[in-house]
Design a protein around this motif. Structure first.
Motif, mmCIF file in Angstrom:
data_model
loop_
_atom_site.group_PDB
_atom_site.id
_atom_site.type_symbol
_atom_site.label_atom_id
_atom_site.label_comp_id
_atom_site.label_asym_id
_atom_site.label_seq_id
_atom_site.Cartn_x
_atom_site.Cartn_y
_atom_site.Cartn_z
ATOM 1 N N VAL A 168 -109.143 -14.380 83.589
ATOM 2 C CA VAL A 168 -110.046 -15.460 83.138
ATOM 3 C C VAL A 168 -109.996 -15.525 81.609
ATOM 4 N N PRO A 169 -109.178 -16.422 81.043
ATOM 5 C CA PRO A 169 -109.016 -16.496 79.581
ATOM 6 C C PRO A 169 -110.327 -16.730 78.830
ATOM 7 N N SER A 170 -111.290 -17.403 79.465
ATOM 8 C CA SER A 170 -112.551 -17.677 78.777
ATOM 9 C C SER A 170 -113.306 -16.394 78.436
ATOM 10 N N ILE A 171 -113.092 -15.332 79.230
ATOM 11 C CA ILE A 171 -113.742 -14.049 78.943
ATOM 12 C C ILE A 171 -113.221 -13.503 77.615
ATOM 13 N N LYS A 172 -111.917 -13.620 77.396
ATOM 14 C CA LYS A 172 -111.334 -13.151 76.137
ATOM 15 C C LYS A 172 -111.856 -13.958 74.953
ATOM 16 N N LEU A 173 -112.019 -15.272 75.156
ATOM 17 C CA LEU A 173 -112.550 -16.120 74.088
ATOM 18 C C LEU A 173 -113.976 -15.708 73.723
ATOM 19 N N VAL A 174 -114.788 -15.413 74.752
ATOM 20 C CA VAL A 174 -116.170 -14.986 74.502
ATOM 21 C C VAL A 174 -116.176 -13.630 73.807
ATOM 22 N N ARG A 175 -115.311 -12.712 74.248
ATOM 23 C CA ARG A 175 -115.249 -11.381 73.620
ATOM 24 C C ARG A 175 -114.797 -11.485 72.160
ATOM 25 N N ASP A 176 -113.811 -12.347 71.902
ATOM 26 C CA ASP A 176 -113.350 -12.541 70.524
ATOM 27 C C ASP A 176 -114.475 -13.098 69.650
ATOM 28 N N ALA A 177 -115.230 -14.040 70.217
ATOM 29 C CA ALA A 177 -116.361 -14.613 69.470
ATOM 30 C C ALA A 177 -117.406 -13.548 69.186
ATOM 31 N N LYS A 178 -117.692 -12.708 70.183
ATOM 32 C CA LYS A 178 -118.676 -11.636 69.990
ATOM 33 C C LYS A 178 -118.193 -10.647 68.934
ATOM 34 N N GLY A 179 -116.915 -10.312 68.972
ATOM 35 C CA GLY A 179 -116.360 -9.412 67.966
ATOM 36 C C GLY A 179 -116.479 -9.981 66.564
ATOM 37 N N ARG A 180 -116.222 -11.288 66.428
ATOM 38 C CA ARG A 180 -116.354 -11.937 65.128
ATOM 39 C C ARG A 180 -117.808 -11.940 64.664
ATOM 40 N N HIS A 181 -118.732 -12.166 65.593
ATOM 41 C CA HIS A 181 -120.155 -12.175 65.243
ATOM 42 C C HIS A 181 -120.619 -10.803 64.756
ATOM 43 N N VAL A 182 -120.213 -9.764 65.497
ATOM 44 C CA VAL A 182 -120.605 -8.396 65.125
ATOM 45 C C VAL A 182 -120.026 -8.029 63.764
ATOM 46 N N SER A 183 -118.759 -8.369 63.538
ATOM 47 C CA SER A 183 -118.106 -8.066 62.256
ATOM 48 C C SER A 183 -118.750 -8.827 61.109
ATOM 49 N N ALA A 184 -119.159 -10.066 61.365
ATOM 50 C CA ALA A 184 -119.794 -10.875 60.319
ATOM 51 C C ALA A 184 -121.126 -10.252 59.891
ATOM 52 N N VAL A 185 -121.900 -9.768 60.866
ATOM 53 C CA VAL A 185 -123.182 -9.125 60.548
ATOM 54 C C VAL A 185 -122.950 -7.848 59.744
ATOM 55 N N ARG A 186 -121.977 -7.057 60.140
ATOM 56 C CA ARG A 186 -121.659 -5.831 59.401
ATOM 57 C C ARG A 186 -121.222 -6.165 57.976
ATOM 58 N N LEU A 187 -120.481 -7.236 57.840
ATOM 59 C CA LEU A 187 -120.005 -7.645 56.516
ATOM 60 C C LEU A 187 -121.173 -8.038 55.621
ATOM 61 N N VAL A 188 -122.109 -8.823 56.157
ATOM 62 C CA VAL A 188 -123.283 -9.230 55.381
ATOM 63 C C VAL A 188 -124.104 -8.009 54.976
ATOM 64 N N GLU A 189 -124.291 -7.085 55.903
ATOM 65 C CA GLU A 189 -125.054 -5.864 55.602
ATOM 66 C C GLU A 189 -124.382 -5.055 54.489
ATOM 67 N N PHE A 190 -123.067 -4.927 54.566
ATOM 68 C CA PHE A 190 -122.349 -4.151 53.556
ATOM 69 C C PHE A 190 -122.432 -4.824 52.181
ATOM 70 N N VAL A 191 -122.251 -6.132 52.157
ATOM 71 C CA VAL A 191 -122.304 -6.874 50.893
ATOM 72 C C VAL A 191 -123.689 -6.749 50.259
ATOM 73 N N CYS A 192 -124.731 -6.929 51.061
ATOM 74 C CA CYS A 192 -126.093 -6.841 50.534
ATOM 75 C C CYS A 192 -126.418 -5.418 50.067
ATOM 76 N N SER A 193 -125.940 -4.426 50.797
ATOM 77 C CA SER A 193 -126.202 -3.037 50.394
ATOM 78 C C SER A 193 -125.522 -2.711 49.068
ATOM 79 N N GLN A 194 -124.319 -3.229 48.862
ATOM 80 C CA GLN A 194 -123.619 -3.005 47.603
ATOM 81 C C GLN A 194 -124.318 -3.721 46.448
ATOM 82 N N ALA A 195 -124.827 -4.914 46.729
ATOM 83 C CA ALA A 195 -125.536 -5.656 45.689
ATOM 84 C C ALA A 195 -126.854 -4.988 45.319
ATOM 85 N N SER A 196 -127.583 -4.500 46.320
ATOM 86 C CA SER A 196 -128.872 -3.852 46.056
ATOM 87 C C SER A 196 -128.688 -2.520 45.328
ATOM 88 N N ALA A 197 -127.524 -1.893 45.538
ATOM 89 C CA ALA A 197 -127.269 -0.609 44.886
ATOM 90 C C ALA A 197 -127.134 -0.741 43.377
#
Length: 597
Positions: A255-284
Motif C-alpha cells: 500500500v504505497p499510501s502508507i509509505k507516503l504517510v510515514r514519510d510525512a510523519k518523519g518530516r513532521h518529527v524532524s521539523a519539530v526537532r529542528l525548531v527545538e534545536f534552533v531555538c535552544s541554540q538561540a536561547s543559549a
C-alpha cells in the motif's frame, strides 16, 4: 535565495564575450560527432572517436569549454560519465566550463549516485570545488531534482576545508535555507549538530531556518488534514522502520499510501526537532536583543497565519515574551490567529500559562474588538460538506471566541458603526443564502425517497406475500418466521420513512435564521437522514423476506443471493451519505471548540 543566483552564475554579456573569444580558435565541426555521440549515449562511437584522437578526452569539445565528461554529465548520460571517469586524469575532473561548473556540479543535479561516487573516488577534492559564485556541488544537488540520496552522499563527502568552506563561508546561509525549503530536516539536523553556529544564521527577516519553516505548514502535523484512515495510519506507523519489522515494510510495499504517510510523519518529527534545536541554540546566546531580531515579527506572523502551532509552541517555551509580539497592521498574536481563522493557534494561546485575556480584550486601530475580527468571513475555511455546515462552523467559532471577549464588546461599534453581530450577519449573508438553498435542495431530494419508501411500505402491508385466508382474512404465511421478519421490517420502514418525511418537511418550513444553523436545522437533518437510512435498510429486509417466502419451496438457495443483492443499495447509500451524516453529527455534537473555553 541561492536558486536565483545559480541561474545567473555569469552575466549574459560576460558569458557571450567568453564564448566569442573561445569560439575564434575552436574547431566545432571536428568535435561535433563526439558531442552528438555522447548526448545520444552511444558509447561505441564515443570510444571510437577517443581511440582515434586520445587528446579529445581532455580537450574542450564545445564552445562553452566543456570536456567530453562535462557533455556526458549535462546530457545525463551516466554510464558514459562512469566510463569516461575511468580514463580521465584526476586533475581534469576539476575543470570548470564557461558556466563555471565542474562535471560533478552537473551530476549533483541528477539522481545517479553511482556517477557521483565514480567522480569522487577518482578525485576526493572534487566536492570542494566551487563555481564562480562559490557554490559547491552540494548546493546544486538541493536546487535541482531534489534527490535526497544524492544530497546525503554529498553532505557526507563534503568538508568545511578552504577555499570552499561550505559550512562556514558565505554560501552557508544559502545551504541552510535551501535544505530547509526542500524538507530535508534530518540532513539539516545532521549538519547543525556538527556546525552549531549555522543554527543561528539570520538576515534582515530573522532566522533563516525559522523564516523558511514558517512558510511551510505542510512540513508540520498541524498543517496536514488527513482523512480518517490516514490519521489512523499516521498515529500507528513508526517513523523509523527497522529491517526486522517485516509487517510494516511489507504493508508499505503493498500500500504505497502508507509509505507516503510515514514519510510525512518523519518530516513532521524532524521539523519539530529542528525548531527545538534552533531555538535552544538561540536561547543559549543569552542575548535579548539577538533573539528579539532572531525570532522576528514576520516569523511569528507567518507561523500564526499559517497555523503552524509547533513553531509557536516551541518559540514561546524558549522565549515566553514572544507571545506579546505586536505585528504591524495585524495586532497581537491572538488577534492575528482570530483574523486568519487559526483555531489550533488560538487554542494553544488559551492553554498557555501566560494569560492572553488582555490580548482578547484589546481593540485594534479601527476600534475593532476581537468579536469584530471573528465575525469576518474567512475564505480559507477548511473543506466542510455543505454550505449549511460551513455556516454552522462559522457560528460556532464566532460564539466560542465571543465568550472570551468582554460582554460590553458585544455592543461596541467599530469605526464603521457596526457591532460584532452586525458584522457577522453582513459578512455571512451570501453563505446564509447558500446554506438555505443547500438545506432545501437536500431536504427535497430526501423527501422524494422517503415518500416512495412510505408508499411501497404501506402497499406491502395491505397486500402481504401469499395473500390472505378467504374465510378469516388472516395472512397465509402468518405462522412462518420469515413472515414475521417481513411484517416487522415493513412496519419499521413505514414508520421510519414517515418520521424522515416529517423532519425534512420541518426543514422546508423553517425560518432559516443565522442561529438556526447552530443546532435546530442540523439536528432535523441528522434525524431525517438517520431515519431515511433505517427506512432503506428495513425496506430491503422486508423485500428479501417476502421474496424468500415465495421462492423457498422451489428454490431453497434463493434467500442467499436475495440477501446479497439487497445489501447493494444499502452499501451504496452508506458510502454516499454516511460520511456526510457522520460529519454532521461530529460538527453538531462534537467538542470541536470546547478547548477554547
Amino acid at each position: 535565495m541561492a536558486s536565483a543566483e545559480l541561474s545567473q552564475l555569469m552575466s549574459f554579456d560576460h558569458l557571450k564575450a567568453a564564448v566569442t573569444e573561445f569560439a575564434r580558435g575552436f574547431n566545432h565541426s571536428y568535435y561535433q560527432p563526439l558531442h552528438l555521440a555522447i548526448l545520444k549515449g552511444d558509447w561505441e562511437s564515443t570510444k571510437a572517436f577517443l581511440d582515434n584522437d586520445p587528446s579529445a578526452l581532455t580537450a574542450k569539445v564545445t564552445i562553452l569549454r566543456r570536456t567530453a565528461l562535462h557533455v556526458a554529465a549535462v546530457g545525463s548520460q551516466w554510464k558514459i560519465v562512469e566510463k569516461l571517469t575511468q580514463h580521465m586524469p584526476p586533475n581534469m575532473l576539476t575543470e570548470l566550463d564557461l558556466i563555471g561548473c565542474t562535471c560533478l556540479h552537473y551530476v549533483a543535479m541528477g539522481e545517479n549516485i553511482d556517477a557521483a561516487k565514480a567522480l569522487v573516488a577518482k578525485n576526493t577534492s572534487l566536492t570542494q570545488v566551487t563555481d564562480f559564485k562559490g557554490f559547491t556541488p552540494l548546493i546544486y544537488s538541493i536546487t535541482s531534482t531534489i534527490c535526497k540520496e544524492m544530497v546525503w552522499y554529498l553532505v557526507l563527502n563534503t568538508t568545511d576545508d578552504s577555499p570552499a568552506c561550505p559550512f562556514s563561508g558565505p554560501s552557508a546561509t544559502q545551504l541552510v535555507g535551501l535544505l530547509t525549503a526542500a524538507g530535508f530536516h534530518d540532513i539539516t539536523m545532521y549538519i547543525l549538530q556538527r556546525y552549531p553556529n549555522l543554527a543561528t544564521v539570520s538576515d534582515s527577516n530573522g532566522s533563516i531556518i525559522l523564516n523558511v519553516l514558517s512558510t511551510l505548514p505542510s512540513h508540520f502535523q498541524s498543517g496536514h488534514n488527513f482523512g480518517f484512515w490516514k490519521r489512523f495510519i499516521y498515529h500507528c506507523v513508526p517513523v523509523e522502520l527497522e529491517y526486522g519489522n517485516i509487517i510494516w515494510n511489507s504493508l508499505q510495499t503493498l500500500v504505497p499510501s502508507i509509505k507516503l504517510v510515514r514519510d510525512a510523519k518523519g518530516r513532521h518529527v524532524s521539523a519539530v526537532r529542528l525548531v527545538e534545536f534552533v531555538c535552544s541554540q538561540a536561547s543559549a546566546k543569552n542575548d535579548c536583543q539577538f533573539w528579539q531580531s532572531f525570532v522576528s515579527a514576520d516569523i511569528i506572523f507567518n507561523a500564526t497565519s499559517s497555523g503552524i502551532v509547533e513553531i509557536l509552541r516551541i518559540g514561546f517555551q524558549f522565549f515566553p515574551d514572544l507571545v506579546w509580539t505586536h505585528i504591524p497592521n495585524e495586532g497581537y498574536v491572538t488577534q492575528t490567529a482570530v483574523k486568519n481563522r487559526q483555531e489550533k493557534v488560538f487554542s494553544l494561546l488559551c492553554k498557555m500559562p501566560t494569560n492572553c485575556k488582555m490580548q482578547v480584550l484589546a481593540l485594534d486601530e479601527s476600534n475593532n474588538a476581537t468579536s469584530h475580527l471573528v465575525a469576518r468571513f474567512a475564505s480559507q475555511v477548511e473543506s466542510i460538506p455543505g454550505s449549511a455546515f460551513q455556516m454552522q462552523r462559522e457560528l460556532q467559532w464566532f460564539k466560542e471566541v465571543e465568550k472570551l471577549d468582554h460582554p460590553l464588546h458585544k455592543e461596541v461599534k467599530n469605526q464603521d458603526g457596526k457591532t460584532p453581530w452586525q458584522v457577522f450577519k453582513e459578512e455571512h449573508k451570501a453563505l446564509l443564502e447558500e446554506g438555505k438553498n443547500w438545506m432545501k435542495d437536500t431536504s427535497n431530494s430526501c423527501m422524494l425517497v422517503a415518500t416512495l419508501i412510505a408508499t411501497i411500505a404501506f402497499a406491502a402491508a395491505i397486500t402481504v406475500p401469499g395473500g390472505n385466508n378467504q374465510d378469516k382474512g388472516i395472512p397465509i404465511f402468518l405462522s412462518d418466521t420469515t413472515f414475521m421478519v417481513f411484517a416487522v421490517s415493513d412496519a419499521l420502514a413505514l414508520f421510519s420513512s414517515m418520521t424522515s418525511l416529517l423532519m425534512f418537511l420541518a426543514i422546508l418550513n423553517a425560518r432559516f435564521a443565522e442561529e438556526d444553523f447552530v443546532m435546530a436545522l442540523p439536528e432535523k437533518l441528522i434525524i431525517g437522514l438517520a431515519f431515511l437510512f433505517l427506512a432503506i435498510v428495513t425496506t430491503m429486509v422486508a423485500f428479501g423476506a417476502a421474496l424468500s417466502m415465495l421462492l423457498k419451496e422451489r428454490l431453497k438457495w434463493a434467500p442467499i443471493p436475495i440477501a446479497l443483492l439487497a445489501c447493494v443499495p444499502i452499501l451504496l447509500f452508506a458510502k454516499l451519505q454516511l460520511p456526510l451524516l457522520i460529519e454532521m453529527i461530529i460538527s453538531t455534537y462534537g467538542s470541536r471548540f470546547s478547548h477554547l473555553t
